[in-house]
Design a protein around this motif. Structure first.
Motif, mmCIF file in Angstrom:
data_model
loop_
_atom_site.group_PDB
_atom_site.id
_atom_site.type_symbol
_atom_site.label_atom_id
_atom_site.label_comp_id
_atom_site.label_asym_id
_atom_site.label_seq_id
_atom_site.Cartn_x
_atom_site.Cartn_y
_atom_site.Cartn_z
ATOM 1 N N TRP A 2 0.627 -1.451 0.411
ATOM 2 C CA TRP A 2 0.174 0.155 0.485
ATOM 3 C C TRP A 2 1.115 1.073 -0.124
ATOM 4 C CZ3 TRP A 2 -4.197 -0.774 4.128
ATOM 5 C CH2 TRP A 2 -5.146 -1.839 4.228
ATOM 6 N N THR A 3 0.454 2.350 -0.856
ATOM 7 C CA THR A 3 1.297 3.905 -0.629
ATOM 8 C C THR A 3 0.177 5.071 -0.458
ATOM 9 O OG1 THR A 3 1.195 3.743 -3.024
ATOM 10 C CG2 THR A 3 2.801 2.782 -2.440
ATOM 11 N N GLN A 59 -0.949 6.942 -6.883
ATOM 12 C CA GLN A 59 -1.331 6.852 -8.519
ATOM 13 C C GLN A 59 -1.879 8.055 -8.692
ATOM 14 O OE1 GLN A 59 -4.548 6.465 -8.962
ATOM 15 N NE2 GLN A 59 -4.992 4.764 -10.423
ATOM 16 N N ASN A 102 2.454 5.951 -11.842
ATOM 17 C CA ASN A 102 2.594 4.368 -11.582
ATOM 18 C C ASN A 102 3.282 3.637 -12.638
ATOM 19 O OD1 ASN A 102 -0.079 4.838 -10.878
ATOM 20 N ND2 ASN A 102 -1.211 4.875 -13.155
ATOM 21 N N TRP A 126 -0.098 -4.114 -6.185
ATOM 22 C CA TRP A 126 -0.384 -2.483 -4.806
ATOM 23 C C TRP A 126 -1.408 -2.033 -5.422
ATOM 24 C CZ3 TRP A 126 0.615 1.792 -8.759
ATOM 25 C CH2 TRP A 126 0.747 3.011 -8.720
ATOM 26 N N ASP A 144 -2.738 1.644 -3.729
ATOM 27 C CA ASP A 144 -2.801 3.500 -3.690
ATOM 28 C C ASP A 144 -3.689 3.815 -2.964
ATOM 29 O OD1 ASP A 144 -0.737 5.406 -4.107
ATOM 30 O OD2 ASP A 144 -2.293 6.115 -4.731
ATOM 31 N N TYR A 194 -7.607 10.648 -4.935
ATOM 32 C CA TYR A 194 -6.204 10.616 -6.058
ATOM 33 C C TYR A 194 -6.175 12.523 -6.368
ATOM 34 C CZ TYR A 194 -6.325 5.779 -5.790
ATOM 35 O OH TYR A 194 -6.548 4.950 -5.574
#
Lengths: 419, 319, 285
Positions: free
Chosen positions: A36-37, A41, A45, A66, A68, C241
């Motif tokens: 997990w980040t 993103q 990527n 992965w 995000d 995001y």
């Protein structure tokens, strides 16, 4: 009456059914690591997927998944995942979050299990996610501070934009002159008094962490400095509360002469305030007596609930390794936490853009970088007790000496607490 | 508006106190069949709520007696979480702020009634205006935060307008001073609430018979009589209903505070719900958070006692 | 005499015009307050040059550009998130309406044991806290094997006290004679509910739909918790995001927010007519 009983029975039965339905685990044929980040993103990527591909090639049988997540929710999601027994294996957290999870005994003690990685990283950064005797995270990318200033405002105030202030005394003088000549505020510090103490080299507590020791003359002088700036209206009255974001907003609006901030914010200024970007120049952040600078750090942690924590740590070490970090730093204005990566010529050259100047200046201070979050037990309570007193001194309700003595007394009470 | 979407809204709680018990208890075949029918209608809602609403609430009532962090085994602590709350200065602060937040209720209700009266007529473009007034309600919390933070910024439009008009000499620190932060967040709550309560009052106003309204429009003298004897009594249950929800909303306020100030500066906007959230997801202290939640529920009941009383006296017919 | 009545008529007409002017002034000023922040976001999303934080702020974008809209759409590939949102909202809303409309009926029209208990339970959900609710619901959905499915997003909020109360209130305002007539004709309760009660309850249902719509549409935190696969996110979650250390384009944030808001406004605008006329119609009938 009978209906009521029936309803109760139905409710009870339903509760029971759900209590009994056990969740099954998935059988893993290969080692599957969930990574997990925070908020990478979609910008990075290619970079992250590249690292994963390389790692999977070098380590057959390992599969990295992965995900995000936005910063605001990562601990909530992590809590749910750990409770549900589907914990991720490698998680990106800032130091504060990492330490609060370490306090709950939910992270792998990296310092104990993987001491071999210790020398890869700058000492100050490796020691960041320290809780009691353990180290609970791999340091990842970091930003140290630089001072940005608005050349146009400098000129308007009759200051020379080519020779920016480089000590706290000079900054104070500049700020006074800007305020007097232009009516704009010259400076707006981001007040973090714990970081101030660390940078001054003032020990927070005695060795055994039972007594607070920070009411020294240096600390009093620093607080006095803030009090004078406030009293003489050299910094805005909202300074203490507006924090980082407030100062950055003001700077982007072209209403602030100087700001101390991370170099990664340059691109934000460039996008949102191109006129201010054109006038921006960079100067080093002044070192204080302690010869250290507080630096916000991103870490990778391995939850204890990870089913493959040993493999996970290996992957985390890879992501935070020299090669991967250097490549990351070339994409965005951040700095590596590993010594070797930081030696790369990339961090000492500039191409004339303020981004590269900022990178160079910030990188030169990496060896002084330490995390400035409190990592003591009851850190939230300690921070509160200090903040209340700092605030009182800021607004002139107490002398700095009184305020710090009081804060030390409060700390001693908390440090003695056994819970 | 995350999971708690329903919490901003509610029906009339008053019905609990007012619903009559079935009078006769003689069982007949048709009666039993009616009961079964009743439960058949209720079944989907009851099942879903049992699983996703009642069960978590019951669990919450259990864990408030425990030390529960999710990561470590639960430990029974009796009333320790409650005694901790009584000694906790920050919790006291949050209670005080939540109670102060009730100031929003009368202002919001009066404004909403006025706006509802304003749009309760057929004029060209009235649909457009009603939509415009409802915009704040449908605006996501994230968008509210972005735009209001800009508005309140020390270099923002509000300060710009006020200084241009000469009303203030220097910018005010709306969200970044201890004194103004809470009122500033309250303003957002009101801004968001007007459209919502407008719809409720509009429904109330629409139940005023059209003939009476028309008569009143022609004859000026009878207008007041219509308002006095028809509109106000008709509106009364709506007012009580809205007040109940508004009081509850004020005591439970979370979204606006959380996204705009996070409880700061220096805890000056820390409300009970925000404090509870921090205890749960910041400190992983779910047991304590549950105890705080229970105290919050008790306060909602206490503060709504006057509303319940008035319901029992006046609105009875309608509820 | 003639002139006097003409003067009076003119005065009356002037008064009427003044009234309308006043009315519209009031309407417009309230609208400015309620839509101001929205308009600023819109204006920011249409700007490509200049300082977002300019002081004094620039209100009218010059030049107007759709670059941010296109840019953020391409960056995040919003179409898939929009489809997820529509799915979640449509199914979630539909189920909420059906479940609430069913449950409200016996509560409005029937006497049965346990009724008070159910009322108490429903009201208690409005007041009682569940700080760990998110975690507990996550665990439940996991046991039901629904994690990472769209139903996990909407199922927990379908049964809610508000919807049931609102529709019960609507049912109570409908005269019961027609139902009794249908009952005499031998219709079952389900048929009565479907054929007699529901058509008359349309305004209430429309009101509930409007109020419930945005709850489903704007929900961003919960989907993030229960969905593992980002391709299943709704738009409100995906827009998160745009906020982060490296995401620095404020105009994109504004443009993305527009995409999430405009559909809600369109729905309200169209439903609103129905809601008001339906309400008026029901009250006349």
């Amino acid at each position: 009456m009978r209906g009521r009983l029936k309803l109760a029975a139905v409710l009870a039965a339903m509760c029971l059914v759900f209590a009994l339905m056990a969740g099954g685990g998935e059988a893993a044929r290969e080692t599957r690591l969930e990574f997990w980040t925070i908020s990478l993103q979609p910008m990075f990527n290619d970079y992250i997927n590249g690292i994963i591909k390389d790692y999977e090639k070098a380590n057959p049988g390992v599969k990295i998944v992965w995900k995000d997540l936005p910063i605001g929710v990562i601990t909530t999601k992590l809590t749910a995942a750990i409770a549900g027994g589907i914990a991720p294996d490698v998680v990106n957290l800032n130091t504060g979050m990492a330490v609060s999870l370490a306090e709950r005994r939910s992270l792998v003690n990296i310092g104990k299990e993987f001491p071999q990685y210790k020398d890869v990283y700058f000492e100050g950064l490796w020691n960041s996610a320290r809780f009691e005797d353990g180290i609970y995270a791999f340091p990842w990318y970091v930003v140290t501070h630089v001072m940005m200033y608005n050349k146009a405002i400098f000129e308007k105030a009759g200051l020379d934009p080519a020779s920016p202030p480089i000590t706290w005394e000079e900054i104070t003088e500049c700020a006074k002159q800007i305020k007097a000549k232009t009516g704009l505020y010259g400076f707006m510090p981001h007040v973090n008094f714990v970081a101030d103490l660390i940078e001054l080299g003032v020990p927070l507590t005695s060795e055994d962490k039972t007594r607070a020791t920070f009411n020294t003359p240096d600390a009093v002088a620093k607080l006095q400095w803030y009090q004078d700036l406030m009293k003489n209206d050299i910094i805005p009255r909202e300074t203490l509360q507006a924090g980082y974001a407030g100062a950055l907003d003001r700077y982007q609006a072209g209403q602030l002469g100087m700001i101390v901030t991370g170099p990664q914010f340059i691109s934000r200024i460039k996008t949102n305030a191109p006129d201010v970007y054109k006038n921006t120049m960079i100067a080093p952040y002044p070192l204080s007596k302690g010869k250290v600078v507080g630096a916000p750090l991103m870490n990778l942690v391995v939850p204890k609930a990870s089913k493959n924590w040993s493999e996970a740590a290996k992957f985390a070490a890879h992501v935070t390794g020299d090669e991967a970090q250097l490549a990351f730093c070339k994409l965005v204005t951040i700095l590596p936490s590993t010594k070797k990566a930081a030696e790369d010529p990339f961090f000492t050259q500039t191409d004339g853009t303020i981004e590269s100047i900022a990178r160079k200046i910030a990188a030169s201070q990496l060896k002084h970088a330490v995390e400035s979050d409190l990592t003591l037990r009851h850190s939230l309570d300690l921070l509160d007790a200090l903040t209340v007193q700092v605030e009182a001194a800021f607004y002139g309700e107490k002398t700095p000496k009184e305020a710090l003595d009081q804060a030390v007394a409060e700390w001693n009470k908390i440090l003695q607490r056994k819970d | 508006m995350a999971l708690g979407a329903a919490s901003a809204t509610s029906g009339s709680a008053s019905r609990v106190t007012l619903a009559r018990p079935p009078r006769k208890r003689r069982l007949s075949h048709t009666q039993v069949r009616r009961w079964v029918t009743a439960y058949a209608f209720l079944l989907p809602a009851l099942v879903l709520m049992a699983v996703f609403t009642f069960y978590p609430i019951i669990m919450g009532m259990v864990i408030m007696f425990y030390d529960y962090t999710v990561f470590e085994p639960m430990e029974f602590v009796g009333f320790a979480n409650f005694s901790r709350a009584f000694a906790d200065q920050d919790f006291h602060k949050s209670v005080l702020h939540s109670v102060e937040y009730i100031v929003v209720v009368p202002v919001l209700q009066i404004l909403s009634i006025l706006v509802a009266v304003l749009v309760n007529r057929s004029l060209p473009g009235i649909t457009f205006f009603r939509t415009a007034y409802y915009i704040p309600v449908v605006t996501s919390t994230v968008a509210v935060a972005i735009s209001w933070k800009w508005l309140y910024n020390s270099n923002g439009i509000l300060n710009y307008a006020l200084t241009s008009l000469g009303l203030i000499e220097r910018p005010l620190y709306w969200l970044t001073s201890k004194e103004l932060a809470l009122p500033s967040v309250m303003m957002v709550t009101m801004w968001k609430g007007i459209g919502w309560y407008m719809v409720i009052y509009l429904a109330g106003l629409q139940s005023v018979p059209k003939e009476l309204e028309e008569a009143a429009a022609i004859d000026g003298a009878s207008r007041w009589r219509v308002i006095r004897h028809v509109t106000i009594p008709l509106l009364k249950p709506y007012v009580l209903f809205a007040t109940f929800m508004s009081v509850m909303g004020a005591l439970q306020v979370f979204d606006e505070v959380f996204v705009m100030t996070g409880g700061g500066p220096l805890k000056s906007t820390l409300t009970m719900a925000v404090y509870q959230y921090y205890k749960a997801f910041g400190a992983f202290d779910f047991g304590y958070a549950a105890a705080i939640g229970m105290l919050m529920a008790l306060m909602i009941l206490v503060f709504n006692i006057p509303v319940f009383r008035m319901l029992a006296k006046g609105g009875l017919k309608y509820y | 005499m003639d002139t006097r009545s003409r003067a009076a008529r003119r005065l009356r007409r002037a008064w009427k015009v003044a009234q309308i002017v006043l009315l519209y002034t009031a309407l417009v000023s309230v609208a400015l307050v309620t839509t101001g922040p929205f308009l600023w976001l819109l204006s920011t999303s249409l700007k490509t040059v200049g300082n977002v934080y300019a002081f004094p702020p620039q209100i009218i974008p010059r030049p107007v550009s759709l670059d941010n809209m296109i840019g953020v759409w391409r960056l995040l590939e919003l179409q898939k998130y929009l489809l997820n949102t529509i799915h979640i909202t449509a199914v979630g809303l539909f189920l909420t309406l059906v479940v609430s409309a069913l449950a409200a009926y016996p509560l409005a029209r029937m006497e049965f044991p346990g009724r008070n208990l159910i009322f108490l339970a429903l009201v208690s959900t409005l007041v009682l806290p569940n700080p760990a609710g998110m975690i507990i619901n996550f665990l439940t959905l996991q046991k039901l094997r629904l994690i990472n499915t769209l139903p996990a997003v909407y199922l927990p909020s379908i049964g809610n006290a508000f919807g049931i109360f609102l529709l019960r209130q609507t049912y109570l305002s409908i005269p019961a004679e027609m139902e009794d007539a249908a009952r005499v004709d031998g219709a079952g309760e389900l048929a009565i509910w479907w054929r007699v009660v529901l058509p008359l309850a349309k305004p209430g249902i429309a009101t509930l739909a409007i109020m419930n719509f945005m709850g489903h549409w704007n929900n961003f935190l919960w989907p993030l918790i229960v969905l593992q696969d980002p391709d299943k996110y709704p738009i409100a979650t995906a827009l998160q995001y745009l906020e982060g250390m490296f995401q620095d384009n404020f105009r994109f944030v504004a443009a993305g927010t527009m995409f999430s808001m405009v559909p809600v406004l369109v729905v309200f605008f169209s439903m609103q007519r129905y809601f008001v006329s339906g309400l008026a119609g029901a009250l006349k009938g």
